[in-house]
Write an enzyme that holds these catalytic residues in place. Sequence first.
Site, PDB file in Angstrom:
ATOM      1  N   LYS A  58     -40.536   8.013 -47.995  1.00 56.13           N
ATOM      2  CA  LYS A  58     -39.384   7.545 -48.765  1.00 56.13           C
ATOM      3  C   LYS A  58     -38.083   8.114 -48.210  1.00 56.13           C
ATOM      4  O   LYS A  58     -37.057   7.427 -48.161  1.00 56.13           O
ATOM      5  CB  LYS A  58     -39.546   7.929 -50.231  1.00 56.13           C
ATOM      6  CG  LYS A  58     -40.613   7.139 -50.974  1.00 56.13           C
ATOM      7  CD  LYS A  58     -40.669   7.561 -52.435  1.00 56.13           C
ATOM      8  CE  LYS A  58     -41.772   6.821 -53.179  1.00 56.13           C
ATOM      9  NZ  LYS A  58     -41.846   7.235 -54.600  1.00 56.13           N
ATOM     10  N   ASP A 147     -24.017 -10.537 -30.965  1.00 52.25           N
ATOM     11  CA  ASP A 147     -25.032 -11.594 -30.992  1.00 52.25           C
ATOM     12  C   ASP A 147     -24.347 -12.957 -30.923  1.00 52.25           C
ATOM     13  O   ASP A 147     -24.638 -13.857 -31.711  1.00 52.25           O
ATOM     14  CB  ASP A 147     -25.880 -11.476 -32.260  1.00 52.25           C
ATOM     15  CG  ASP A 147     -27.152 -12.325 -32.193  1.00 52.25           C
ATOM     16  OD1 ASP A 147     -27.573 -12.683 -31.066  1.00 52.25           O
ATOM     17  OD2 ASP A 147     -27.732 -12.633 -33.247  1.00 52.25           O
TER      18      ASP A 147
END
Length: 343
Positions: A58, A147
Site C-alpha cells: 500500500k 506523445d
Amino acid sequence: MRMGQILNGYEVVTRPTNADAGKCIWAFARKDGEEFFIKEYLDPKRPRPDSMGSVADKKRRHAECRRFELRQQRVADALRGDHPKAGNLVLTRDFFVDGTRYYKVTERIAAADVRPHELDATRQLVLVRTLADSLSLLHENGIVHGDLKPENVLLHQPEGSKLHIAKLIDFDDAYPVGDPPPRTVVAGNPLYGAPEWLGYVRSEPTFRQADLTGAVDVFAFALLVHTYLTGAPPEHDPRHESPAAAVLAGSRLRWDHALGGDWHEVLDAMTDGVPTARPDVSAAAATIGGLLGRSGDRPPGRPAPARGRSRVRINLTGRADVRPRGRLRINLSSSPLPDEGNR
C-alpha cells in the site's frame, strides 16, 4: 465508469470505450447543460484503508499515486488557459478521484472529417500554424507534450468558418523539460517518437532524462507536417522498425519527392539525430509558413514553378525556460495521500 453514472456531478451520457485510450477508458458527459469529455484512468489505482495488500504494498501504491498527482499538477500549473496562444489547447477542466480511480474532464471538441493533404496551401497553413502555436506555448512554459501523434491532434472547424484548426489534446503524459517519467513508464508512440526518446526507453547509457526536451515534440511535429501535406508519414530504411530507430542508426528519412528540396531541408533539420541541432517550433513553423505561403492554392505536394532555387534558412534558438503559471488547482484533499516524507 458506466453509462448513466454520475461522477463528481458529471453524468456519463455515452457508453465508455478504450478506443485509442491506452490505459484509460473514456466517454462523453454532461454537467450544468455543458458537454464534456471524461476519462477514467485504469492505472494507478488509489488504495483505500480496506484495500487488499500488505502495508509495504500500500505504501508503494500511495507513492506511485502521489507522483502521478504531482505530475498532473505541475503540468496544470505551467499552462494557463487565458494565454493568447492557449485557445487551441484542450486543457483539463477538472481532475478528481472517486473510490480508487482517477478521472480527468476536458471540453468536448467536435472533430471534423477532413483530410489535410486534400486542403489547399492556405488551409494547411492554418492547421500547421495553430498546432505550432500550441506547442510553442508548452515549450515556453517548460513542458514537453511527449506523445504528439495524429490521434492527439483534433482537426476542428469552428462554426461559420471555412478553415480548420488544430486542437492539441491529451497532456496525460506531458512532463517538464528534461524531467520525464522513468524509462519503464514514459509514454510515447514508436511511429512518432524521437531518437532520444527511443534511446531512453531502450535504456541505452548515452541517453538520460535531461535529453528529453521540447526537441522530442519537434521531431514528431515534422512527421505530422509531412503527413498533413502528403497524406502519409515519411518512409525510412525498412531495416529499422520506426523513423526514430532509423535516425538513431544514422539513416535519413525519405521525404515525398514532390515537396521539393526546400521542404526536405527544413524537415531534415527538424528530425536531426542531435536534439540540440533541431530548430525550435516557432522557427520551424515560420519557415514552413513561408514555403506554404509561396505555394498559393496549388494542389498539395506540387512544387512551385522553377524560378531559381531560394534557400531555406532556419535560425536555431535556445531551450525554453520553465515558467510555471497555472490556474487549474487539482483538489484531492477529501482523501489526502501521505506526504512525500511518508513514502
